[in-house]
Motif scaffolding. Sequence first.
Motif, PDB file in Angstrom:
ATOM      1  N   ASP A 148       0.841  -1.184   0.000  1.00 16.64           N
ATOM      2  CA  ASP A 148       0.000   0.000   0.000  1.00 16.64           C
ATOM      3  C   ASP A 148       0.878   1.235   0.000  1.00 16.64           C
ATOM      4  O   ASP A 148       1.960   1.231   0.593  1.00 16.64           O
ATOM      5  CB  ASP A 148      -0.928   0.003   1.221  1.00 16.64           C
ATOM      6  CG  ASP A 148      -2.106  -0.939   1.030  1.00 16.64           C
ATOM      7  OD1 ASP A 148      -2.701  -0.914  -0.066  1.00 16.64           O
ATOM      8  OD2 ASP A 148      -2.439  -1.683   1.963  1.00 16.64           O
ATOM      9  N   PRO A 149       0.438   2.292  -0.655  1.00 22.85           N
ATOM     10  CA  PRO A 149       1.247   3.519  -0.733  1.00 22.85           C
ATOM     11  C   PRO A 149       1.678   4.045   0.635  1.00 22.85           C
ATOM     12  O   PRO A 149       2.796   4.524   0.779  1.00 22.85           O
ATOM     13  CB  PRO A 149       0.320   4.511  -1.436  1.00 22.85           C
ATOM     14  CG  PRO A 149      -0.622   3.671  -2.207  1.00 22.85           C
ATOM     15  CD  PRO A 149      -0.795   2.406  -1.406  1.00 22.85           C
ATOM     16  N   ASP A 153       2.220   7.680  -3.587  1.00 22.75           N
ATOM     17  CA  ASP A 153       0.833   8.051  -3.850  1.00 22.75           C
ATOM     18  C   ASP A 153       0.161   7.117  -4.850  1.00 22.75           C
ATOM     19  O   ASP A 153      -0.911   7.418  -5.358  1.00 22.75           O
ATOM     20  CB  ASP A 153       0.758   9.487  -4.384  1.00 22.75           C
ATOM     21  CG  ASP A 153       1.141  10.510  -3.342  1.00 22.75           C
ATOM     22  OD1 ASP A 153       0.909  10.247  -2.145  1.00 22.75           O
ATOM     23  OD2 ASP A 153       1.679  11.560  -3.723  1.00 22.75           O
ATOM     24  N   GLY A 154       0.762   5.985  -5.138  1.00 27.37           N
ATOM     25  CA  GLY A 154       0.229   5.064  -6.139  1.00 27.37           C
ATOM     26  C   GLY A 154      -1.000   4.324  -5.665  1.00 27.37           C
ATOM     27  O   GLY A 154      -1.527   4.568  -4.577  1.00 27.37           O
ATOM     28  N   ASP A 206      -5.896  -2.598  -5.204  1.00 27.79           N
ATOM     29  CA  ASP A 206      -6.133  -2.129  -6.573  1.00 27.79           C
ATOM     30  C   ASP A 206      -5.095  -2.705  -7.540  1.00 27.79           C
ATOM     31  O   ASP A 206      -5.435  -3.071  -8.675  1.00 27.79           O
ATOM     32  CB  ASP A 206      -6.116  -0.607  -6.647  1.00 27.79           C
ATOM     33  CG  ASP A 206      -7.395   0.017  -6.119  1.00 27.79           C
ATOM     34  OD1 ASP A 206      -8.426  -0.695  -6.035  1.00 27.79           O
ATOM     35  OD2 ASP A 206      -7.367   1.210  -5.776  1.00 27.79           O
ATOM     36  N   GLN A 207      -3.854  -2.804  -7.115  1.00 25.85           N
ATOM     37  CA  GLN A 207      -2.819  -3.396  -7.962  1.00 25.85           C
ATOM     38  C   GLN A 207      -3.144  -4.859  -8.267  1.00 25.85           C
ATOM     39  O   GLN A 207      -3.000  -5.317  -9.403  1.00 25.85           O
ATOM     40  CB  GLN A 207      -1.450  -3.292  -7.288  1.00 25.85           C
ATOM     41  CG  GLN A 207      -0.937  -1.872  -7.150  1.00 25.85           C
ATOM     42  CD  GLN A 207       0.340  -1.849  -6.341  1.00 25.85           C
ATOM     43  OE1 GLN A 207       1.379  -2.307  -6.809  1.00 25.85           O
ATOM     44  NE2 GLN A 207       0.269  -1.323  -5.124  1.00 25.85           N
ATOM     45  N   ALA A 208      -3.581  -5.583  -7.238  1.00 27.71           N
ATOM     46  CA  ALA A 208      -3.938  -6.990  -7.415  1.00 27.71           C
ATOM     47  C   ALA A 208      -5.160  -7.129  -8.323  1.00 27.71           C
ATOM     48  O   ALA A 208      -5.183  -7.989  -9.208  1.00 27.71           O
ATOM     49  CB  ALA A 208      -4.199  -7.647  -6.062  1.00 27.71           C
ATOM     50  N   LEU A 209      -6.172  -6.296  -8.106  1.00 32.07           N
ATOM     51  CA  LEU A 209      -7.367  -6.324  -8.954  1.00 32.07           C
ATOM     52  C   LEU A 209      -7.009  -6.057 -10.417  1.00 32.07           C
ATOM     53  O   LEU A 209      -7.490  -6.759 -11.322  1.00 32.07           O
ATOM     54  CB  LEU A 209      -8.394  -5.305  -8.469  1.00 32.07           C
ATOM     55  CG  LEU A 209      -9.184  -5.702  -7.231  1.00 32.07           C
ATOM     56  CD1 LEU A 209      -9.845  -4.486  -6.595  1.00 32.07           C
ATOM     57  CD2 LEU A 209     -10.211  -6.769  -7.580  1.00 32.07           C
TER      58      LEU A 209
END
Length: 130
Positions: A69-70, A76-77, A82-85
């Motif tokens: 997590d950012p 700030d990514g 969300d990356q996994a999704l």
Amino acid sequence: MIGSVPLKLGGNKTHKLKLSTRAQYRLEQEFDGQSIDKVLQAFMDGSKGVGMVLAMIKACANDGAGFHDPSEVDDDGPSAEDQALDLVESAGGPSAVVPVLSKAVAAAFQQSDTPDKGGDEGNGTASPSD
């Protein structure tokens, strides 16, 4: 050594998935301290659904370093979720990712092809004196 498994997306993009010790630890934490054996059993029998697939991707991505997590890395990514999704969606959905994750599990728990020549040396078992 735990091996990596490639997850190919489209043209040239490939992600390396590894069920590293770090990934195993993150999965145990994600599932309320359950042992990795129980977590992987739930993965194999499909009882946790898409949430389990996402947890496995979050933990195994980046060659076993996982998605972060950012807030954890002062960035700030997008969130780890969300990356996994995004990765799962790009791969064709959970059903396309499960076979690759299964290979990552198998790579983490490979059985030696060479018969044991006796003794406990080199069998991967740690003792208190190690």
